[in-house]
Design an enzyme around this catalytic site. Structure first.
Site, PDB file in Angstrom:
ATOM      1  N   ARG A   1      17.896  17.558  11.853  1.00 38.32           N
ATOM      2  CA  ARG A   1      17.043  16.549  12.490  1.00 38.32           C
ATOM      3  C   ARG A   1      16.509  15.476  11.552  1.00 38.32           C
ATOM      4  NH1 ARG A   1      13.701  21.131  15.515  1.00 38.32           N
ATOM      5  NH2 ARG A   1      14.121  21.922  13.441  1.00 38.32           N
TER       6      ARG A   1
ATOM      7  N   TYR B   1      15.975  39.263  14.352  1.00 31.35           N
ATOM      8  CA  TYR B   1      15.897  38.446  15.569  1.00 31.35           C
ATOM      9  C   TYR B   1      16.257  39.273  16.802  1.00 31.35           C
ATOM     10  CZ  TYR B   1      15.415  34.305  12.642  1.00 31.35           C
ATOM     11  OH  TYR B   1      14.947  33.377  11.750  1.00 31.35           O
TER      12      TYR B   1
END
Ligand code: CP3
Length: 339
Positions: free
Chosen positions: A26, A148
Site C-alpha cells: 500500500r 492464525y
C-alpha cells in the site's frame, strides 16, 4: 547474471543485492490503484493478472534484484479448507480452530487446484522479469500458520496456539505434520512454476520458549527444507524466524537453511561474528527508520553495510515495509546501498 542468486550461493558482492519484504504494497500508489479493482484481498491474490502486475510494480519502479510473488501465507489454510477472509482494514480473519475436534474438519492435503492461480502468476512473472532479477516464492512456517489457524486472527502473543500446543500436544503435532506436507508441496510447486529461491516466514517464532522453538519452529522447517531439497536441490531457501534474538546460529544449523533473514531487533554486527563467514544473511533495516528517512536512515544503512562488508549479505528490511513509507526514502536508501 543474477546478483541475488550469486550472493545466495555464498559469493560476497561489492554492493549487496536488495529487495524489500512486502515490496508490493500500500505504500505504492500504483498498488493502491489495482488493489481497488479486486473484490477482496484473497481474490486479488488469486487473480493471476493482478498478482503479476503487483509483483512487477516495485521491480519497474526501483529495479530491485529480486521479485517476490504477490500472494499471502494464508493461502495454505485457505487451500486446506479453513475459511480465510481479509476484513477491510482489520487484517485476516479465519474460522478459529480452538479444539482438536475443530482441526479434524481440515482437508488431509492441499487443494492444488485452488492454488493454481498462484503458480500461473509465477510463470507469468518469470516470463516478464528482466534477466538480472530473481523470482522468490514463499510460504508461512507451520508455527506461524498455526497461530492464525487456531487463533482465527493475528494475536499479540499467540496465546491461543501456545495454549493449544501445551494442552493437546498430539493434536498439535498432527497439525504440524499436515502443514509440513502442505508447505513442502506448495514450495515445490512454486519452484516448478519458476521460483528460483524460496523464503519461509516464521513471523511469530519469537514468542516460543527454547524447547517449543525447537519442536514447533526448527523441526518443522528442517523437514520442509529437506523435503524441498530432495526434489529441487539447486533452489536456495531463506528462513525468517522473526524475533529469536540470540538463536540464529543454532537455527541455521538445525534447519539447514541456505540463508537467514534477520529481524529488526537483532544486533547484526554481533550475529555476523557468531555465524560462519560463508553463511548468507538478509535484513535487517528497521521499517520505521525508512519511514523517518534523513540522517537516521543514512546511519542505519551504513551500519548494515559496514557490519556485512565482504560477507554474503542481501540488503532488506527486518520486517515488511509499512504503508506510510515515503517513496523518496526508498529511493534515498537505494542510492546509498548502491553507492
Ligand atoms: O512481500 C511481498 O510483497 C509479497 C507478498 C506478501 C504479502 N504477505 C502480501 C500482503 C508476503 C510475503 C506476505 C507474508 C505474510 N502475510 C506474512 C509473513 C510476513 C510478515 O509480515 O510477518 C504474514 C504474517 C501474513 C498475513 C497477513 N497478510 C496479514 C497479517 C495481513 C494484514 C496486515 C496488513 O498489512 O494489512 C495480510 C495482508 C497483506 N498481505 C497485504 C499484502 C500486500 C495488505 C493487503 C492490502 O492491500 O490491504
Amino acid at each position: 547474471m543474477k546478483p541475488f542468486l550469486d550472493v545466495l550461493a555464498g559469493k560476497a558482492a561489492a554492493r549487496p543485492p536488495i529487495w524489500l519484504m512486502r515490496q508490493a504494497g500500500r505504500y505504492l500508489p500504483e498498488y493502491r490503484a489495482i488493489r481497488s479493482q479486486a473484490r477482496d484481498f484473497l481474490h486479488f491474490c488469486y487473480s493471476p493478472e493482478l498478482a503479476i502486475e503487483a509483483t512487477m510494480q516495485p521491480i519497474r519502479r526501483f529495479s530491485f534484484d529480486a521479485a517476490i510473488i504477490f500472494s499471502d501465507i494464508l493461502v495454505i489454510p485457505d487451500a486446506l479448507g479453513q475459511g480465510v477472509r481479509f476484513a477491510e482494514g482489520e487484517g485476516p480473519r479465519l474460522e478459529a480452530m480452538e479444539t482438536p475436534e475443530a482441526l479434524r474438519g481440515l482437508a488431509t492435503a492441499l487443494d492444488e487446484e485452488k492454488l493454481e492461480p498462484v503458480y500461473q502468476a509465477l510463470r507469468g512473472v518469470r516470463a516478464a522479469l528482466p534477466s538480472s532479477v530473481a523470482l522468490i516464492g514463499f510460504c508461512g512456517a507451520p508455527w506461524t500458520l498455526a497461530t492464525y489457524m487456531i487463533g482465527g486472527r493475528g494475536t499479540p502473543d499467540q496465546a491461543p496456539a501456545r495454549h493449544f500446543a501445551y494442552q493437546h500436544p498430539e493434536a498439535f503435532q498432527t497439525l504440524m505434520d499436515l502443514l509440513v506436507e502442505a508447505c513442502t508441496r506448495h514450495l515445490c510447486l512454486q519452484a516448478e512454476a519458476g521460483a528460483e529461491a524460496l523464503q519461509i516466514f516464521d513471523s511469530w517464532a519469537g514468542n516460543l520458549p527454547e524447547r517449543e522453538l525447537r519442536r514447533w519452529s526448527e523441526a518443522p522447517i528442517r523437514r520442509i527444507i529437506s523435503g524441498v531439497r530432495e526434489r529441487h536441490p539447486s533452489v536456495p531457501i531463506i528462513a525468517f524466524p522473526r524475533g529469536i534474538a540470540g538463536g540464529f546460529a543454532r537455527f541455521v544449523s538445525e534447519t539447514n537453511s541456505d540463508a537467514i533473514s534477520l529481524d529488526t531487533a537483532c544486533a547484526i554486527s554481533e550475529i555476523r561474528e557468531q555465524l560462519p563467514a560463508g553463511m548468507v544473511t538478509q535484513g535487517n533495516l528497521d521499517p520505521l527508520v525508512l519511514i523517518n528517512g534523513g540522517g537516521a536512515l543514512d546511519a542505519a544503512v551504513d551500519h548494515i553495510l559496514e557490519s556485512t562488508a565482504g560477507l554474503p549479505h542481501i540488503f532488506n528490511l527486518g520486517h515488511g515495509i509499512l504503508p506510510p513509507t515515503p517513496i523518496a526514502h526508498v529511493e534515498a536508501m537505494l542510492r546509498r546501498v548502491r553507492g
